[in-house]
Design a protein around this motif. Structure first.
Motif: not given
Ligand code: ADP
Ligand code: MG
Length: 612
Positions: A458, A460, A503, A509, A513, A528-531, A534, A559
């Motif tokens: 993942t 971020y 990553n 994950q 989060l 923080v967020e998932v980009s 990946r 995001r």
């Protein structure tokens, strides 16, 4: 430096000139008038808007025609009704003391029989738009078989507007031995072709540089999925806060729909197409000219009448079926020596068409990326800062200052600035941090996305960076420590100026989060967020760097994750009743942007062409 007298103008005209208050000839007048007065020759004159071209051909024509005859001797073709009327009025003013002079304007949208009657009274000079002129010739309401002087005014514009055939037809009905004077701001190939076809060994004069305006236009394209077209349009607008643009759609329906959506989303937009009445169109055009509308959504046909300078962007929301149309569209910007951008929003299936257009415009399109959220936030923030910097103080607020100052007694200037800007910034940030990446890669997309979806990583986005004293090692250690992760659990750490990427394995994950929902570092919330990227490392998109490369462009761009927060209050711009209430949506953050146009004008005044 010569005077009008030196140029050889007669007393009647000199008297008119004195009345008008013209003191000395402009450059194009100085160059053109002696030639046209003294020689029976064709002429090509290139000069930018506002350089006095009307008088450059108007004075010689007035001096050379026979006012005692009622035969039509001079024909001036001009692209729009507005210009046509303007030229006719100028000619009448110049020839105020030429007894018996009769100048008639012929243009669409007004009674053809009235115009025919005026011509019949004996018009020595006709000023006409090509469409109506041809109509009147076909109906035998005018006789141009004895024309001695013909003028093609704003020839580039006339051709841009698709009048080539009309012009050809009209001129073919005039005497071979007449003189043709062509005036144009630019000299694109089509103008050169017309000149070659209808002119014999023309004299040429140039004021300033040739083809100035065409080279001022840059051509860009943005590759998106067809369904993201509208979102892409909004981002382009948001990334250009001072945009003053024409947006082209293919059909009247799409034009109307896009305009309605934009208005609903809080942009100052308007529609221009053939299903509107002449009156409605006039209103929209007036709003556009006076900058009440920043984005004019138009069909190709309806946009033909647009003679507005200072258009910063032409946006091809959809390409036209005809490749040639692109030239006309992009010619709406970069006029009068200014620079302009012509943008095309395309889906993959349309890319091939760009190649044909490139051949016609003889220029290459540059592939650009739809700006990501962080970039838009940054642009909007800086635009606001500039606006505030340039704002004149309204002393009406003085009487409230004591209370306000009391409230901020304890606040430092630095804090105050931060808070002030956060009001606006947070609104954009909240919206755009949820926004997805709209860019599509031209090739190898499938392969790449296949890989990233199989990936067990993942990636971020985190809103701390070099500014906060991190480099990749420090950030890695910091993350490992606070998240209680193992030695190699955090990898591909990429630190930017004010944000970074890293990553982890997918299994971490959820925990990560959850941890960052309310974590503060040095008094600031860490987000923080998932980009979407990946694959990590910024090279997962067919070789184009998404979160690498140009620092401004790497954002944790679009995001997808993040809890939905309300995207702004409703509009409270009570002061402006003309503008419809703006809604909370993508564009809502633009509210204050266009709330006060006078502010907009003082900060970003664009000089307008001076016409009486
Ligand atoms: P163009 O056709 O090159 O765009 P215009 O002929 O419309 O320019 O002229 C622009 C403005 O300048 C008009 O308002 C016109 O009356 C004025 N003008 C033209 N020539 C002169 C001059 N010699 N002195 C002062 N004003 C002039
Ligand atoms: Mg002109």
């Amino acid at each position: 430096m010569s005077t009008f007298q030196d140029l050889g103008l007669n007393d009647e005209l000199l008297q008119g000139i004195t009345d008008l208050g013209f003191e000395k000839p402009s450059e194009v007048q100085e160059k053109a008038i002696p030639i046209l007065l003294n020689e029976e020759t064709d002429l090509v004159a290139l000069a930018q808007t506002g350089t006095g071209k009307t008088a450059a051909f108007g004075f010689p024509m007035l001096q050379k025609i026979d006012v005692n005859s009622r035969t039509t001797q001079g024909l001036i073709l001009s692209p729009t009704r507005e210009l046509c009327l303007q030229i006719a009025n100028e000619m009448k003013a110049y020839g105020k003391y030429c007894k018996g002079l009769n100048v008639v304007a012929i243009y669409g949208g007004s009674s053809i029989t009235d115009q025919a009657r005026e011509v019949k009274r004996g018009a020595q000079i006709i000023v006409a738009t090509p469409g109506r002129m041809k109509d009147m010739i076909n109906r035998k309401l005018v006789d141009i078989t004895k024309i001695q002087y013909s003028v093609l005014d704003e020839a580039d514009e006339m051709l841009n507007m698709g009048f080539k055939e009309d012009i050809t037809d009209i001129l073919s009905g005039t005497p071979e031995d007449k003189n043709t004077w062509l005036f144009s701001a630019t000299m694109p190939k089509e103008v050169a072709r017309i000149a070659k076809k209808f002119m014999l060994d023309p004299k040429e004069i140039t004021v300033g540089h040739k083809n100035e305006s065409t080279s001022n236009v840059t051509h860009e394209y943005y590759l998106v999925n067809a369904r993201d077209r509208y979102q892409a349009l909004k981002r382009l607008a948001d990334a250009n806060p001072d945009i003053f643009s024409v947006i082209f759609c293919r059909t009247k329906r799409d034009t109307q729909k896009v305009a309605e959506n934009l208005i609903e989303d809080g942009y100052s937009a308007g529609a221009l197409h053939g299903d509107l009445s002449q009156n409605q169109r006039d209103i929209v055009m007036k709003q556009f000219r006076t900058r009440q509308i920043q984005m004019l959504v138009a069909t190709d046909v309806a946009a033909r009448g647009i003679d507005v300078d200072d258009i910063t962007h032409v946006i091809n929301y959809q390409l036209s079926d005809e490749v040639e149309t692109y030239t006309h569209r992009s010619g709406r910007t970069g006029r009068a020596g200014k620079t302009g951008v012509s943008m095309v929003i395309v889906s993959k299936s349309e890319i091939r068409r760009l190649k044909s257009i490139e051949r016609i415009i003889n220029k290459k399109f540059e592939l650009k990326e739809i700006p990501n959220g962080m970039e838009i936030c940054e642009v909007q923030l800086m635009s606001l800062a500039n606006k505030i910097h340039n704002t004149e103080i309204n002393h009406e607020i003085d009487k409230y200052l004591e209370d306000i100052n009391g409230l901020f007694e304890e606040t430092t200037k630095e804090e105050l600035i931060k808070k002030f800007f956060s009001v606006e910034f947070t609104r954009f940030f909240n919206y755009y941090q949820k926004a997805k990446n709209l860019n599509v890669t031209a090739s190898s997309n499938d392969r790449e996305s296949g890989r990233s979806s199989n990936s067990n990583d993942t990636r971020y986005f985190i809103n701390v960076g070099e500014k906060d004293g991190f480099d990749w090692m420090k950030l890695k250690d910091f993350l490992k420590e606070i998240l209680e992760l193992g030695r190699d659990d955090v990898f591909k750490v990429d630190v930017k100026d004010s944000f970074s990427f890293f990553n982890t394995e997918k299994e971490h994950q959820e925990k990560i989060l959850a941890f960052f929902t309310d974590y503060k570092h040095e008094g600031r919330f860490v987000n923080v967020e998932v980009s979407e990227n990946r694959g990590g490392g910024g090279r997962s998109r067919g070789g184009r760097r998404r979160d690498g490369g140009n620092d401004r462009r790497r954002g944790g761009s679009d995001r997808p994750r993040g809890e939905r927060r309300s995207s702004g209050r409703r509009n409270d711009s009570g002061g402006d009743s003309r503008r419809s209430e703006r809604r909370s949506s993508e564009g809502s953050s633009r509210r204050s942007e266009s709330r006060d146009k006078s502010e907009f004008k003082t900060t970003h005044s664009r000089p307008r062409r001076s016409r009486r």
